[in-house]
Design an enzyme around this catalytic site. Structure first.
Site, PDB file in Angstrom:
ATOM      1  N   LEU A   1       0.842  -1.204   0.000  1.00  0.00           N
ATOM      2  CA  LEU A   1       0.000   0.000   0.000  1.00  0.00           C
ATOM      3  C   LEU A   1       0.876   1.252   0.000  1.00  0.00           C
ATOM      4  O   LEU A   1       0.962   1.973   0.980  1.00  0.00           O
ATOM      5  CB  LEU A   1      -0.946  -0.001   1.207  1.00  0.00           C
ATOM      6  CG  LEU A   1      -2.065  -1.028   1.187  1.00  0.00           C
ATOM      7  CD1 LEU A   1      -2.952  -0.894   2.411  1.00  0.00           C
ATOM      8  CD2 LEU A   1      -2.903  -0.917  -0.085  1.00  0.00           C
ATOM      9  N   HIS A   2       1.568   1.467  -1.130  1.00  0.00           N
ATOM     10  CA  HIS A   2       2.390   2.666  -1.273  1.00  0.00           C
ATOM     11  C   HIS A   2       1.643   3.688  -2.109  1.00  0.00           C
ATOM     12  O   HIS A   2       0.443   3.531  -2.338  1.00  0.00           O
ATOM     13  CB  HIS A   2       3.764   2.299  -1.842  1.00  0.00           C
ATOM     14  CG  HIS A   2       4.573   1.506  -0.871  1.00  0.00           C
ATOM     15  ND1 HIS A   2       5.165   2.074   0.234  1.00  0.00           N
ATOM     16  CD2 HIS A   2       4.838   0.185  -0.790  1.00  0.00           C
ATOM     17  CE1 HIS A   2       5.779   1.129   0.935  1.00  0.00           C
ATOM     18  NE2 HIS A   2       5.592  -0.027   0.333  1.00  0.00           N
ATOM     19  N   ALA A   3       2.294   4.705  -2.601  1.00  0.00           N
ATOM     20  CA  ALA A   3       1.678   5.897  -3.192  1.00  0.00           C
ATOM     21  C   ALA A   3       0.393   5.689  -4.001  1.00  0.00           C
ATOM     22  O   ALA A   3      -0.667   6.128  -3.587  1.00  0.00           O
ATOM     23  CB  ALA A   3       2.709   6.637  -4.030  1.00  0.00           C
TER      24      ALA A   3
END
Length: 87
Positions: free
Chosen positions: A14-16
């Site tokens: 769950l990055h950018a």
């Protein structure tokens, strides 16, 4: 309150971009949406909180919804996460 466990399938976790997609979807929910990762409770309507949690691929999280449309909101958020959040 309703809740369901789901495993993160996006290769980058769950990055950018996935965090942005999730926060936007949670922002449209009328209920309060919380992501539980271990002992941490993360407000799903905040992209910064989601990114700060550094949730990786393969991590099992719990999505909790509380409010007037909690059942529908839980279903839509879980489906979004299971779809891979735009892998």
């Amino acid at each position: 309150m309703v809740s369901q466990k789901v495993t993160i399938k996006n290769p980058s976790g769950l990055h950018a971009r996935p965090a942005s997609i999730l926060a936007q979807a949670a922002g449209k929910c009328k209920s309060n949406v919380i992501i539980v990762n271990g002992s941490k409770q993360i407000q799903a309507k905040s992209i910064l909180n989601i990114m700060a949690a550094a949730i990786k691929c393969g991590t099992e999280i719990e999505v909790q919804c509380t409010g007037e449309t909690e059942a529908e909101d839980l279903k839509s958020i879980v489906e979004l996460i299971e779809s891979g959040l735009g892998e």
